[in-house]
Design a protein around this motif. Structure first.
Motif, PDB file in Angstrom:
ATOM      1  N   GLU A 167       6.023  -3.421  12.329  1.00  0.00           N
ATOM      2  CA  GLU A 167       4.755  -2.688  12.371  1.00  0.00           C
ATOM      3  C   GLU A 167       4.378  -2.167  10.987  1.00  0.00           C
ATOM      4  O   GLU A 167       3.221  -2.154  10.610  1.00  0.00           O
ATOM      5  N   ALA A 168       5.395  -1.719  10.242  1.00  0.00           N
ATOM      6  CA  ALA A 168       5.130  -1.126   8.920  1.00  0.00           C
ATOM      7  C   ALA A 168       4.877  -2.194   7.855  1.00  0.00           C
ATOM      8  O   ALA A 168       4.570  -1.864   6.712  1.00  0.00           O
ATOM      9  N   TYR A 208      14.778  -4.861   4.187  1.00  0.00           N
ATOM     10  CA  TYR A 208      13.601  -4.012   4.013  1.00  0.00           C
ATOM     11  C   TYR A 208      12.885  -4.488   2.763  1.00  0.00           C
ATOM     12  O   TYR A 208      13.490  -4.547   1.687  1.00  0.00           O
ATOM     13  N   ASP A 268       5.303   8.413   1.550  1.00  0.00           N
ATOM     14  CA  ASP A 268       4.541   7.181   1.802  1.00  0.00           C
ATOM     15  C   ASP A 268       5.253   5.968   1.194  1.00  0.00           C
ATOM     16  O   ASP A 268       5.435   5.904  -0.022  1.00  0.00           O
ATOM     17  N   LEU A 311       4.286   3.045   0.610  1.00  0.00           N
ATOM     18  CA  LEU A 311       3.473   2.135  -0.201  1.00  0.00           C
ATOM     19  C   LEU A 311       3.086   2.729  -1.558  1.00  0.00           C
ATOM     20  O   LEU A 311       2.546   2.034  -2.411  1.00  0.00           O
ATOM     21  N   HIS A 322       0.156  -5.830   3.755  1.00  0.00           N
ATOM     22  CA  HIS A 322      -0.447  -4.863   2.831  1.00  0.00           C
ATOM     23  C   HIS A 322      -0.834  -5.516   1.497  1.00  0.00           C
ATOM     24  O   HIS A 322      -1.537  -4.908   0.705  1.00  0.00           O
TER      25      HIS A 322
END
Ligand code: SF4
Lengths: 576, 74
Positions: free
Chosen positions: A253-254, A420, A459, A461, A559
């Motif tokens: 999801e991330a 990750y 955060d 990102l 992203h």
């Protein structure tokens, strides 16, 4: 604990030494790294006579404190060329602690081309011939040792890749269920193989209890500590029900779930390999969804994964392995992934390095993407047998990349990058880049704060705060790795202040000390600096604290972000 | 307005994996939790389009929200 068992493989002798005073407050990683830094020449060949293999139980190992039964193994790594510590569950740590053995230091290499089994008892060490064990994989070795000595025998062993000194080889540790836990990362199995040790057996008959200076204080602290573990939703509920594999869906999801060798941050078949699906599968087939890697684990993140007939396939089935084979190598069938996990335990290679190198072999066209059956064959018949292809693969992700002229090779300091994506979870990228161990998520698990909102939120990102987050976690982890505690105590420790205080009280009660939280932080800093100094003397510098270049120019969807830290920003890490 | 909700881990028990729901304009994550019978402290992470959002986040029509209880691994 203050006995050091020193074993010399050149002379086939052993002796008991009293630990020097400056080692008194050290255990686990703190001790293995201190010994390696003090005794191993940083520029030595990791497989040569001057490297040493060190085992040390943690400071609290052998006490009744929950989660304290982990064993650290250390050496100069043949995979990374850096100092290495890798810790594992199993029974050996608690046995050694009860035998009052603070560390085992194995040095030298036998002159003759002959294999040994070291048998450790309270009377000392005997050097037994291991001709009948050579060529066997780990489960066969463990079964033979159980037949010879009974189920309580402690076993450390290597499979054929370890014998052949492949850089992905691990050291297997027998667990209470006669299965395997692993000193996985960094190729320590090859170091054991270079010393011609096929197996170490530990018989703790006659061993007493670990002495505790202040039993009342210990009991009180142990209770608070255990309560915090059970109260925290992650350690008390999430991990025992779903295991670590619950992370598949949340990372997906991330947008941080590396897929098809780090091309994408999301995987279409995530649901098939998710922790939720795994939980349902285990329950419907009658496996065990909670299980501990050593006696005294109350979190129980491990599980026993069974096939449709209820027969054992594997245990200790971790997120990183399932990610590596499931998303990164695109294998959709959880049963195939479980069979690969079992094979990696059996032949004795690190299941993270193994999964990452299989995806790299797919990138190279050696194995079709997502072909779980072919992966099983390659593990069993190529790497497991040491064929020429098997040796290329078994030397790790970086070696496969060079052999096939690849550019997208996910390694830092030649160690495969785990589960990750550093572009979309930037804190963990700082950990990969700066860890003294090469790419290692456990060294400073920023996922807690970047993704799971444990210990606050930063955060994932954005670049802000990531260096500091990674630094604080790496310092704390170095200290925790010295206690013999499993890393998952960090979840309550980050959120429930009493649990961290209780951990310090446990140390103080055991040793009659007056450590404060600051002392523990200092310990963590000292360990990191000792390790970093070793690496510097071995030839590593800031230019090695970098991620592979492709992360700078290949944006990762969804992203569409790249790794954008400057060298200067990364190098700030060591400013403490 | 219409939104999609994805649930994970224990939140799926007696609920669903993914559903479309009709909610009033200007609803927040808290309103959705209330509709689902989830207490706010049980929530670990809420995400929209792969970004973390806080519980007072005001929802736009057509979004997909993902809700996770407190879970972890490593
Ligand atoms: S929580 Fe998992 S890793 Fe930690 S001690 Fe228990 S089984 Fe081992």
């Amino acid at each position: 604990m203050n006995k050091i068992l020193r074993i010399n493989m050149s002379e086939l002798t052993s002796k008991i030494e009293t630990a020097p005073e400056q080692w008194a407050g050290l255990g686990g990683r703190g001790l293995t790294s201190t010994i390696v830094a003090a005794e191993v020449p940083p520029r030595c060949h990791p497989l040569g006579p001057n490297n040493k293999l060190v085992f040390a139980p943690g400071l609290l190992t052998g006490t009744p404190a929950a989660q304290s039964g982990r064993l650290s193994a250390g050496a100069k790594s043949p995979l990374t060329g850096t100092i290495k510590e890798s810790n594992a569950g199993g029974t050996a740590a608690q046995q050694l602690a009860r035998m009052d053995i603070k560390a085992i230091i194995i040095e030298g290499i036998p002159a003759e081309d002959k294999w040994y089994r070291l048998h450790i008892t309270l009377d000392g060490v005997s050097f037994e011939p291991a001709d009948d064990l050579v060529g066997k994989q780990n489960f066969a070795v463990i079964d033979a040792m159980i037949d010879a000595f009974g189920p309580k025998i402690g076993v450390l062993s290597i499979g054929v890749p370890g014998e052949l000194r492949m850089a992905a080889a691990n050291i297997s540790v027998k667990d209470p269920d006669q299965k395997i836990r692993s000193h996985g990362r960094g190729g320590l199995g090859a170091v054991m193989g270079s010393k011609k040790i096929k197996c170490i057996t530990i018989d703790d008959t006659g061993a007493g209890k670990v002495p505790i200076a202040d039993p009342d204080k210990f009991r009180a602290a142990a209770k608070v500590f255990a309560k915090a573990l059970l109260d925290h939703p992650v350690s008390g509920e999430g991990l025992p029900i779903y295991g670590t594999n619950i992370l598949i869906n949340i990372l997906n999801e991330a947008g941080g779930l590396p897929t098809k060798n780090f091309r994408y941050g999301q995987c279409d078949h995530h649901e098939k390999i998710s922790g939720e699906t795994m939980h349902e599968t285990i329950v419907s087939r009658g496996g065990k969804h909670k299980h501990g890697c050593h006696a005294g684990c109350i979190i129980q993140c491990s599980q026993v994964y069974v096939d449709e007939s209820g027969a054992y396939i594997t245990s200790g089935f971790e997120y990183e392995t399932i990610w590596g084979l499931g998303a990164n190598a695109m294998i959709e069938d959880l049963d195939d992934i479980a069979r690969c996990d079992h094979l990696m335990d059996d032949i004795g290679i690190d299941s993270i390095e193994g999964a990452v190198l299989l995806a790299t072999a797919m990138e190279a066209g050696v194995i079709p993407w997502g072909d779980g059956k072919e992966c099983q064959r390659v593990l069993r018949d190529e790497i497991g047998k040491g064929t020429p292809l098997g040796r290329i693969l078994g030397n790790g992700t970086g070696f496969v990349g060079r052999a096939y002229g690849l550019v997208r090779v996910p390694v830092v300091k030649n160690q495969g990058i785990p589960a990750y994506d550093p572009r979309s979870v930037k804190g963990i990228g700082i950990t990969y880049a700066t860890s003294t161990m090469g790419a290692d998520h456990t060294a400073g698990y920023t996922i807690a704060t970047n993704i799971l909102k444990v210990g606050g939120y930063i955060d994932p990102l954005a670049k802000d705060g990531q260096v500091e987050l990674s630094r604080n976690l790496q310092i704390a982890t170095a200290a925790v790795d010295s206690t013999g505690m499993c890393v998952f105590i960090a979840f309550p420790a980050l959120d429930i202040p009493e649990s961290f205080t209780a951990l310090i009280d446990l140390l103080n009660a055991t040793y009659g000390l007056n450590l404060t939280a600051d002392d523990v932080t200092e310990l963590g800093k000292t360990i990191l600096k000792v390790e970093h100094d070793f690496n510097t003397a071995a030839g590593f510098g800031p230019a090695d604290d970098r991620l592979p270049e492709f992360f700078n120019y290949e944006p990762v969807p969804p992203h569409n972000v790249v790794w954008d830290f400057t060298d200067k920003e990364i190098d700030e890490f060591w400013n403490f | 307005m219409n939104i999609s909700i994805k649930l994970f881990a224990g939140f799926r028990q007696n609920r669903f994996k993914m559903e479309e729901r009709e909610i009033p304009e200007n609803s927040t994550i808290i309103d959705v939790l209330n509709q689902l019978g989830i207490n706010e402290p049980e929530l670990g992470v809420a995400m929209i389009d792969g970004r973390h959002v806080t519980t007072d986040h005001v929802l736009q029509t057509g979004v997909t929200i993902s809700l996770f209880p407190k879970v972890g691994g490593g």
